[in-house]
Scaffold this active site. Structure first.
Site, mmCIF file in Angstrom:
data_model
loop_
_atom_site.group_PDB
_atom_site.id
_atom_site.type_symbol
_atom_site.label_atom_id
_atom_site.label_comp_id
_atom_site.label_asym_id
_atom_site.label_seq_id
_atom_site.Cartn_x
_atom_site.Cartn_y
_atom_site.Cartn_z
ATOM 1 N N ASP A 46 0.843 -1.200 0.000
ATOM 2 C CA ASP A 46 0.000 0.000 0.000
ATOM 3 C C ASP A 46 0.876 1.247 0.000
ATOM 4 O OD1 ASP A 46 -2.958 1.096 0.850
ATOM 5 O OD2 ASP A 46 -1.367 2.279 1.768
ATOM 6 N N TYR A 51 2.481 10.177 -0.293
ATOM 7 C CA TYR A 51 3.610 9.681 0.498
ATOM 8 C C TYR A 51 4.953 10.012 -0.156
ATOM 9 C CZ TYR A 51 0.042 6.602 2.623
ATOM 10 O OH TYR A 51 -1.074 6.085 3.229
ATOM 11 N N LYS A 76 -3.027 5.861 -4.027
ATOM 12 C CA LYS A 76 -4.140 6.763 -3.738
ATOM 13 C C LYS A 76 -3.990 8.089 -4.470
ATOM 14 C CE LYS A 76 -3.896 4.803 0.890
ATOM 15 N NZ LYS A 76 -2.470 4.424 0.813
ATOM 16 N N HIS A 107 -7.821 9.493 -1.610
ATOM 17 C CA HIS A 107 -7.144 9.482 -0.308
ATOM 18 C C HIS A 107 -7.983 10.138 0.791
ATOM 19 C CE1 HIS A 107 -2.784 9.331 1.398
ATOM 20 N NE2 HIS A 107 -3.668 8.970 2.302
#
Length: 293
Positions: A46, A51, A76, A107
């Site tokens: 994931d 990120y 996401k 997200h």
């Protein structure tokens, strides 16, 4: 209650119950963590555009030697990309160096721009754009879903959606179980992915007396009890995060918990409620979470 090995999505696909989360996993470490996890038997990774590690996750997948078709890969859509859904998908596929995503999530239901909240953009329009891309490119996106959706927001989405989300990824641990969301998702055949199963970066739940007692009963570290709790819930999978090889290996040891242990763990939040990931930073308020009213 026995832990599950996988959960079936509304698309018919099987999603592994245990995955490796990569939030705050930095470039230089995350690619090694991903490669190690996959070599050790994980088959669910994931990540997210926000990120800033999609490229490194992709490198880790390549370095693992595990065939891409054996891996369930989730990323996401970033809040700042909600006006450019198709472009965001293209960029994620390029960064991850993969022809397709097994799951693509919105997200947060919180459109943003460089200045903060994008109040002129409706997240429901973002979902419609995600649906459009999903229907147009089934070879690139195998399933779509959401993340950080409260019950009220999920109901609003389902009223307008032509595609029921396959997954809702939410914070979940004994101090913030969010059972109301899990129950609502089950009604509609939506799988729940639990993030932050240890409670936060500092993992205060590891020292909780109830967790410690149950860990001693099963002769495992407290972290395994917290991760296993999610895997014991029907229709729920879990993505603990670590870049430490020994912890990645240890986290994979899931335990079948007795019903009384599950009950005791889920009652921790009655006296120790703590939501770690609050949405106020988005500029969109509490986005329907009742404990934030």
């Amino acid at each position: 209650m026995p832990v599950s090995k996988s959960v079936k999505l509304n698309t018919g696909a099987e999603m592994p119950t245990l995955g490796l989360g990569t939030w705050r996993s930095q470039p230089g470490a995350v690619e090694k963590a991903v490669a190690h996890a996959l070599r050790s038997g994980y088959r669910h990774i994931d990540t997210a555009t926000a990120y800033a590690n999609e490229k490194e996750v992709g490198l880790g997948i390549k370095d693992s030697g595990v065939p891409r078709e054996e891996i369930f890969l989730t990323t996401k859509l970033s809040n700042v990309d909600q006006r450019d859904v198709e472009g965001a998908l293209k960029r994620s596929l390029e960064q991850l160096d993969t022809p397709c995503l097994d799951l693509w999530l919105m997200h947060w239901p919180c459109p943003m721009n460089a200045s903060g909240a994008d109040k002129e953009r409706n997240w429901l329009d973002t979902w419609k754009d995600i649906e459009r891309v999903y229907k147009a490119h089934p070879d690139k996106v195998k399933a779509i879903g959401v993340s950080n959706f409260s019950v009220s927001y999920l109901k609003r989405l389902l009223e307008a959606a032509s595609v029921v989300p396959a997954v809702n990824q939410i914070e979940s641990h004994p101090a913030c179980m969010q059972e109301d969301i899990v129950q609502e998702c089950r009604k509609h055949g939506i799988v729940v992915t639990a993030y932050s199963p240890l409670g936060s970066d500092n993992a205060p739940l590891l020292a909780n007396p109830v967790v410690e007692k149950i860990a001693k009963k099963y002769d495992v570290p407290p972290a395994n009890i917290l991760i296993s709790l999610q895997a014991n819930r029907p229709g729920v999978n879990v993505i603990p995060k670590s870049v430490t090889p020994s912890r990645i290996d240890q986290n994979a040891k899931l335990v079948d918990l007795a019903d009384e242990d599950v009950k005791e763990l889920t009652e921790i939040e009655k006296t120790n409620h703590n939501r770690v990931c609050k949405p106020y930073w988005t500029g969109w308020g509490n986005i329907g979470f009742p404990d934030l009213d």
